[in-house]
Design a protein around this motif. Structure first.
Motif, PDB file in Angstrom:
ATOM      1  N   THR A   1     -14.374   2.509   0.387  1.00 54.17           N
ATOM      2  CA  THR A   1     -14.297   3.602  -0.569  1.00 54.17           C
ATOM      3  C   THR A   1     -13.317   3.256  -1.667  1.00 54.17           C
ATOM      4  O   THR A   1     -12.462   2.392  -1.521  1.00 54.17           O
ATOM      5  N   GLU A   2     -13.472   3.949  -2.798  1.00 53.01           N
ATOM      6  CA  GLU A   2     -12.585   3.723  -3.924  1.00 53.01           C
ATOM      7  C   GLU A   2     -11.150   4.045  -3.546  1.00 53.01           C
ATOM      8  O   GLU A   2     -10.219   3.371  -3.939  1.00 53.01           O
ATOM      9  N   THR A   3     -10.915   5.076  -2.748  1.00 55.61           N
ATOM     10  CA  THR A   3      -9.561   5.504  -2.422  1.00 55.61           C
ATOM     11  C   THR A   3      -8.835   4.424  -1.630  1.00 55.61           C
ATOM     12  O   THR A   3      -7.691   4.087  -1.917  1.00 55.61           O
ATOM     13  N   SER A   4      -9.478   3.842  -0.590  1.00 60.68           N
ATOM     14  CA  SER A   4      -8.814   2.844   0.229  1.00 60.68           C
ATOM     15  C   SER A   4      -8.562   1.584  -0.564  1.00 60.68           C
ATOM     16  O   SER A   4      -7.565   0.913  -0.388  1.00 60.68           O
ATOM     17  N   THR A   5      -9.452   1.233  -1.469  1.00 62.76           N
ATOM     18  CA  THR A   5      -9.233   0.059  -2.294  1.00 62.76           C
ATOM     19  C   THR A   5      -8.038   0.275  -3.200  1.00 62.76           C
ATOM     20  O   THR A   5      -7.210  -0.592  -3.374  1.00 62.76           O
ATOM     21  N   SER A   6      -7.880   1.402  -3.803  1.00 66.04           N
ATOM     22  CA  SER A   6      -6.759   1.689  -4.681  1.00 66.04           C
ATOM     23  C   SER A   6      -5.458   1.640  -3.898  1.00 66.04           C
ATOM     24  O   SER A   6      -4.450   1.169  -4.406  1.00 66.04           O
ATOM     25  N   ARG A   7      -5.443   2.117  -2.679  1.00 68.85           N
ATOM     26  CA  ARG A   7      -4.213   2.080  -1.885  1.00 68.85           C
ATOM     27  C   ARG A   7      -3.809   0.640  -1.598  1.00 68.85           C
ATOM     28  O   ARG A   7      -2.631   0.298  -1.654  1.00 68.85           O
ATOM     29  N   ALA A   8      -4.772  -0.200  -1.293  1.00 68.73           N
ATOM     30  CA  ALA A   8      -4.462  -1.607  -1.013  1.00 68.73           C
ATOM     31  C   ALA A   8      -3.886  -2.270  -2.253  1.00 68.73           C
ATOM     32  O   ALA A   8      -2.912  -3.025  -2.179  1.00 68.73           O
ATOM     33  N   THR A   9      -4.482  -2.004  -3.402  1.00 69.25           N
ATOM     34  CA  THR A   9      -3.990  -2.599  -4.647  1.00 69.25           C
ATOM     35  C   THR A   9      -2.582  -2.099  -4.945  1.00 69.25           C
ATOM     36  O   THR A   9      -1.719  -2.869  -5.366  1.00 69.25           O
ATOM     37  N   LEU A  10      -2.327  -0.832  -4.727  1.00 66.98           N
ATOM     38  CA  LEU A  10      -1.001  -0.277  -4.973  1.00 66.98           C
ATOM     39  C   LEU A  10       0.027  -0.914  -4.055  1.00 66.98           C
ATOM     40  O   LEU A  10       1.133  -1.264  -4.478  1.00 66.98           O
ATOM     41  N   PHE A  11      -0.330  -1.101  -2.796  1.00 69.61           N
ATOM     42  CA  PHE A  11       0.596  -1.719  -1.852  1.00 69.61           C
ATOM     43  C   PHE A  11       0.948  -3.140  -2.295  1.00 69.61           C
ATOM     44  O   PHE A  11       2.115  -3.545  -2.288  1.00 69.61           O
ATOM     45  N   MET A  12      -0.062  -3.905  -2.692  1.00 70.32           N
ATOM     46  CA  MET A  12       0.171  -5.275  -3.136  1.00 70.32           C
ATOM     47  C   MET A  12       1.047  -5.304  -4.386  1.00 70.32           C
ATOM     48  O   MET A  12       1.924  -6.150  -4.529  1.00 70.32           O
TER      49      MET A  12
END
Lengths: 199, 73
Positions: free
Chosen positions: A2-13
């Protein structure tokens, strides 16, 4: 994904990379400050790294420190079965890690060769490589160090003091870079999907 | 028959072609879009439509965008 989980991963990185950058800059500022302080006030100790032959180590002047550790090679003649197993097991750990990474790289390169690199499968492969580097490389290095220490201790007598285990940081840093690349590929895969479905 | 996509947009290309007695191939020649892409649009598999494509279709079919695309929940 999902878009939400992808955004969280990018934010964490992004946050992890920012944290490392800030720490690096802070350390650089500390070094610069110490250098200026020593240049202005004097009395600062400097260390200049050079190389000398082992024969000259015992005759060094008092202002030159001997190296704390000297690389040595312990030879084991007529090894016992358990020593052989540990030695091969140690090598197998390193080979397994390298093979696992190379396997994923090979599949990724094949997709590049086929002209279709931005896929979900490649994103998963890059994340797997990142995980192998972040977790697998340090674990492998520690296991190999432990094996080497045990082998050396079983082959020597007289209380030789071998260096304790050290934690290697190169793998985790490289793994972080690969995780960043995986997020770039994930974004590329989404862009590709959008372009494919556009008329 | 109109095709309904996951986004809720319904494409009425089939109906318009039947009303104008036009084939997909003839429409593709008029609007300079491949038959493959028009099929993607007709079957509801398109994710996005360029304004230039929409304008060309409306001109060829003599219709408004609302005749070609509708939104249904």
């Amino acid at each position: 994904m999902t878009e939400t989980s992808t955004s969280r991963a990018t934010l964490f990185m992004t946050n992890a990379a920012t944290l490392l950058l800030v720490a690096g800059i802070a350390f650089g500022v500390f070094i610069l400050g110490s250098a200026l302080d020593g240049a202005i006030r004097g009395g600062h100790e400097l260390a200049v790294h050079q190389e000398v032959s082992a024969d000259e180590v015992t005759s060094l002047p008092s202002t030159v420190d001997r190296p704390r550790t000297v690389p040595v090679t312990v030879h084991i003649e007529d090894a016992r079965p358990n020593q052989v197993l540990v030695a091969f097991g140690r090598d197998l750990v390193a080979v397994t890690l390298v093979v696992a990474i190379l396997w994923q790289l090979r599949l990724l390169l094949r997709s590049v060769r086929d002209g279709d690199p931005f896929t979900g499968a490649n994103v998963r492969r890059l994340r797997a490589i990142g995980l192998l580097l972040v977790l697998g490389a340090p674990v492998a290095a520690l296991v190999m160090q432990a094996c080497d220490q045990w082998l050396a201790s079983t082959a020597t007598t007289g209380g030789l003091g071998f260096v304790k285990l050290s934690f290697p940081s190169g793998g985790p840093v490289a793994g972080l870079g690969v995780f960043v690349l995986a997020e770039v590929f994930a974004h590329g895969a989404r862009l590709r999907a959008d372009v494919e479905g556009t008329v | 028959m109109a095709s309904h996509s996951e986004s809720g947009i319904t494409v009425h290309l089939d109906e318009l072609l039947e009303q104008r007695r036009m084939t997909l191939t003839e429409l593709a020649d008029q609007v300079d879009i491949t038959v493959v892409n028009l099929s993607v649009l007709k079957n509801g598999r398109a994710r996005a439509v360029r304004f230039s494509t929409l304008a060309a279709l409306c001109q060829a079919l003599a219709c408004h965008p609302g005749d070609l695309l509708t939104y249904e929940t």
